[in-house]
Write an enzyme that holds these catalytic residues in place. Structure first.
Site, PDB file in Angstrom:
ATOM      1  CG  LEU A  19      -3.513  -2.264   3.428  1.00  0.00           C
ATOM      2  CD1 LEU A  19      -2.688  -1.948   4.671  1.00  0.00           C
ATOM      3  CD2 LEU A  19      -4.567  -1.189   3.181  1.00  0.00           C
ATOM      4  N   GLY A  20      -1.575  -4.039  -0.410  1.00  0.00           N
ATOM      5  CA  GLY A  20      -0.636  -4.060  -1.524  1.00  0.00           C
ATOM      6  C   GLY A  20       0.369  -5.186  -1.408  1.00  0.00           C
ATOM      7  N   GLY A  22       4.487  -6.388  -1.502  1.00  0.00           N
ATOM      8  CA  GLY A  22       5.889  -5.979  -1.443  1.00  0.00           C
ATOM      9  C   GLY A  22       6.743  -7.107  -1.964  1.00  0.00           C
ATOM     10  CE  LYS A  23      12.856  -5.332  -0.678  1.00  0.00           C
ATOM     11  NZ  LYS A  23      12.047  -4.143  -0.575  1.00  0.00           N
ATOM     12  CG  PHE A  24      10.173  -9.425   2.065  1.00  0.00           C
ATOM     13  CD1 PHE A  24      10.385  -8.317   2.856  1.00  0.00           C
ATOM     14  CD2 PHE A  24      11.234  -9.943   1.364  1.00  0.00           C
ATOM     15  CE1 PHE A  24      11.630  -7.738   2.951  1.00  0.00           C
ATOM     16  CE2 PHE A  24      12.495  -9.377   1.464  1.00  0.00           C
ATOM     17  CZ  PHE A  24      12.691  -8.276   2.254  1.00  0.00           C
ATOM     18  CB  SER A  26       0.109  -9.754   0.307  1.00  0.00           C
ATOM     19  OG  SER A  26       0.395 -10.392  -0.923  1.00  0.00           O
ATOM     20  CB  VAL A  27       0.863  -4.952   3.085  1.00  0.00           C
ATOM     21  CG1 VAL A  27       0.743  -4.212   4.406  1.00  0.00           C
ATOM     22  CG2 VAL A  27       2.328  -5.056   2.684  1.00  0.00           C
ATOM     23  CE  LYS A  42       6.165  -5.133   4.423  1.00  0.00           C
ATOM     24  NZ  LYS A  42       7.543  -4.625   4.176  1.00  0.00           N
ATOM     25  CG  ASP A 189      15.314   0.411  -1.750  1.00  0.00           C
ATOM     26  OD1 ASP A 189      14.482  -0.508  -1.716  1.00  0.00           O
ATOM     27  OD2 ASP A 189      15.588   1.058  -2.790  1.00  0.00           O
ATOM     28  CE  LYS A 191      12.562   1.157  -4.409  1.00  0.00           C
ATOM     29  NZ  LYS A 191      13.088   0.164  -5.348  1.00  0.00           N
ATOM     30  CG  ASN A 194      10.935   1.119  -0.466  1.00  0.00           C
ATOM     31  OD1 ASN A 194      10.085   0.297  -0.814  1.00  0.00           O
ATOM     32  ND2 ASN A 194      12.209   0.970  -0.743  1.00  0.00           N
ATOM     33  CG  ASP A 207      10.539  -2.074   2.342  1.00  0.00           C
ATOM     34  OD1 ASP A 207       9.730  -2.976   2.220  1.00  0.00           O
ATOM     35  OD2 ASP A 207      11.774  -2.198   2.197  1.00  0.00           O
ATOM     36  CB  THR A 225      14.576   2.010 -10.181  1.00  0.00           C
ATOM     37  OG1 THR A 225      15.273   3.139 -10.684  1.00  0.00           O
ATOM     38  CG2 THR A 225      14.292   2.233  -8.697  1.00  0.00           C
TER      39      THR A 225
HETATM   40  C1  LIG Z   1       7.684  -2.687  -0.118  1.00  0.00           C
HETATM   41  S1  LIG Z   1       6.284  -2.747   0.853  1.00  0.00           S
HETATM   42  O1  LIG Z   1       5.886  -4.115   1.077  1.00  0.00           O
HETATM   43  O2  LIG Z   1       6.393  -2.002   2.033  1.00  0.00           O
HETATM   44  N1  LIG Z   1       5.179  -2.030  -0.060  1.00  0.00           N
HETATM   45  C2  LIG Z   1       4.124  -2.834  -0.516  1.00  0.00           C
HETATM   46  C3  LIG Z   1       2.890  -2.098  -0.319  1.00  0.00           C
HETATM   47  C4  LIG Z   1       2.120  -1.857  -1.418  1.00  0.00           C
HETATM   48  C5  LIG Z   1       0.981  -1.144  -1.237  1.00  0.00           C
HETATM   49  C6  LIG Z   1       0.591  -0.683   0.002  1.00  0.00           C
HETATM   50  C7  LIG Z   1       1.374  -0.952   1.096  1.00  0.00           C
HETATM   51  C8  LIG Z   1       0.995  -0.442   2.394  1.00  0.00           C
HETATM   52  C9  LIG Z   1       1.745  -0.755   3.507  1.00  0.00           C
HETATM   53  N2  LIG Z   1       1.348  -0.214   4.693  1.00  0.00           N
HETATM   54  C10 LIG Z   1       1.902  -0.294   5.920  1.00  0.00           C
HETATM   55 CL1  LIG Z   1       3.280  -1.212   6.282  1.00  0.00          CL
HETATM   56  C11 LIG Z   1       1.168   0.460   6.775  1.00  0.00           C
HETATM   57  N3  LIG Z   1       0.143   1.021   6.093  1.00  0.00           N
HETATM   58  C12 LIG Z   1       0.276   0.611   4.806  1.00  0.00           C
HETATM   59  C13 LIG Z   1      -0.470   0.892   3.639  1.00  0.00           C
HETATM   60  N4  LIG Z   1      -1.547   1.721   3.760  1.00  0.00           N
HETATM   61  C14 LIG Z   1      -2.501   2.043   2.819  1.00  0.00           C
HETATM   62  C15 LIG Z   1      -3.532   2.878   3.227  1.00  0.00           C
HETATM   63  C16 LIG Z   1      -4.530   3.260   2.332  1.00  0.00           C
HETATM   64  C17 LIG Z   1      -4.483   2.813   1.016  1.00  0.00           C
HETATM   65  N5  LIG Z   1      -5.500   3.184   0.119  1.00  0.00           N
HETATM   66  C18 LIG Z   1      -6.229   4.413   0.420  1.00  0.00           C
HETATM   67  C19 LIG Z   1      -7.493   4.523  -0.434  1.00  0.00           C
HETATM   68  O3  LIG Z   1      -7.205   4.305  -1.808  1.00  0.00           O
HETATM   69  C20 LIG Z   1      -6.625   3.029  -2.052  1.00  0.00           C
HETATM   70  C21 LIG Z   1      -5.325   2.839  -1.279  1.00  0.00           C
HETATM   71  C22 LIG Z   1      -3.446   1.965   0.616  1.00  0.00           C
HETATM   72  C23 LIG Z   1      -2.452   1.593   1.519  1.00  0.00           C
HETATM   73  N6  LIG Z   1      -0.106   0.354   2.467  1.00  0.00           N
HETATM   74  C24 LIG Z   1       2.542  -1.652   0.924  1.00  0.00           C
END
Ligand SMILES: CS(=O)(=O)NCc1cccc(-c2cn3c(Cl)cnc3c(Nc3ccc(N4CCOCC4)cc3)n2)c1
Length: 336
Positions: A19-20, A22-24, A26-27, A42, A189, A191, A194, A207, A225
């Protein structure tokens, strides 16, 4: 429920698409093997190894890429949401950690604090931390899945939000932070990066890596930032939960304008603008929004309006009602 009684492990989950990052770490989207319960996992480095790894990145990188190669070779059944039906596609996944994450000391304590704090918070606008566990290589946080994705991506795509959307988000984040402050937790934090979006389009605080128990004079090496920091924090003074009030003032401005109020080319100008609470509104920002933002972006923390006053602010109440009616019309309901 753990597979062999006792502690849960990553073996109890099917890991889906990333999904993405984070600083610690991947999710990933994931689901439990029994009951197909959807969640987000995560994955990050275990505490205690970060400082050693930072000293021997060459050794560490081999280990990381070795495990990535191994994992990469394994085809995982990934889970994808399609119109709420669960369809599975198979994609390789891998775990890559960047050197920038190998910060010794503070990351370990931040992760421990994030777990301690977020696991005790139960609120509809805060991502639930269901459980966590670790193995020899990593720590896993099992979190509530937010299908709407990241708030900052939505803001980037739409450039800026309408007043009803921004007003509804302001109500939701004020309600979530009011709950946190009652439990003596300051987020510190807030923004768009998060924040996440839930099943019904609601805002979710995602977060708690920078949160602390109030009051605090913790000096953290901030990375990223400065835009959301209040005057008392940029000047390294002791701070209270009022830092979150300033941050949602910045957030409301960014929701409506598309960029934060104190953003400048160089950090020095940003620093001065924050210290003097000096910013301008574009002409299209109306009186109600200006009134709310102006009562949050106040230099003296004690003079900022409270979260309850944000929730009952006439502009917020008007926008929440406008949004509710629009959603009812969309749903085809005629109830007013
Ligand atoms: C600082 S951090 O570690 O908290 N951020 C990093 C980060 C970076 C990116 C994502 C996500 C993320 C975290 N999620 C959590 Cl926790 C629960 N659901 C999601 C969650 N859900 C999610 C659901 C759908 C999508 N899609 C939808 C269709 O298009 C592409 C993206 C992305 C993330 N994403 C987190």
């Amino acid at each position: 429920t753990p597979d062999k009684g006792g502690k849960m492990s990553i073996k109890d989950f099917e890991i889906g698409r990333p999904l993405g990052k984070g600083k610690f770490g991947s999710v990933y989207l994931a689901r439990t093997k029994t009951g197909f319960f959807h969640c987000a996992v995560k994955v990050s480095l275990p505490t205690g190894t970060l400082s050693k790894c930072a000293l021997m990145p060459w050794l560490f990188w081999d280990k990381i890429f070795e495990s990535a190669r191994q994992m990469n070779g394994v085809q995982w059944s990934a889970l994808a949401y399609a119109d709420n039906q669960l369809s599975t596609v198979s994609i390789p996944i891998f775990q890559v950690l960047f050197k920038s994450q190998l910060i010794s000391g503070s990351v370990e304590h931040q992760l421990e604090r994030e777990i301690e704090i977020q696991s005790h918070l139960h609120h509809p606008n805060i991502i639930r931390l269901y459980t966590y566990f670790w193995d020899a290589k990593k720590i896993y946080l099992v979190l509530e899945y937010a299908p709407g994705g990241e708030m900052y991506k939505k803001l980037t795509t739409e450039r800026r939000f309408s007043e009803p959307t921004a007003g509804k988000y302001m109500y939701e984040i004020a309600d979530a932070l009011s709950y946190c402050h009652r439990k003596n937790v300051i987020h510190r934090d807030i923004k768009p990066e998060n924040l996440l979006i839930g099943t019904l389009g609601e805002l979710k605080i995602g977060d708690f890596g920078w949160s602390v128990h109030a009051p605090s004079n913790k000096r953290q090496t901030m990375c990223g930032t400065m835009d959301y920091l209040p005057p008392e924090m940029v000047q390294g003074m002791a701070h209270s939960d009022a830092v979150d009030l300033w941050a949602i003032g910045v957030l409301c401005y960014e929701f409506l304008v598309g960029n934060p109020p104190f953003e400048h080319e160089n950090q020095g100008d940003t620093y001065s603008a924050i210290k003097e609470a000096k910013f301008d509104y574009p002409d299209y920002i109306k009186k109600g929004a200006r009134d709310l933002i102006g009562k949050l972006l106040v230099i003296d923390p004690k003079k900022r309006i409270s979260l309850e006053q944000v929730k009952t602010h006439y502009w917020v109440e008007m926008m929440v009602e406008t949004r509710r009616r629009a959603e009812q019309r969309e749903a085809g309901g005629t109830k007013t």
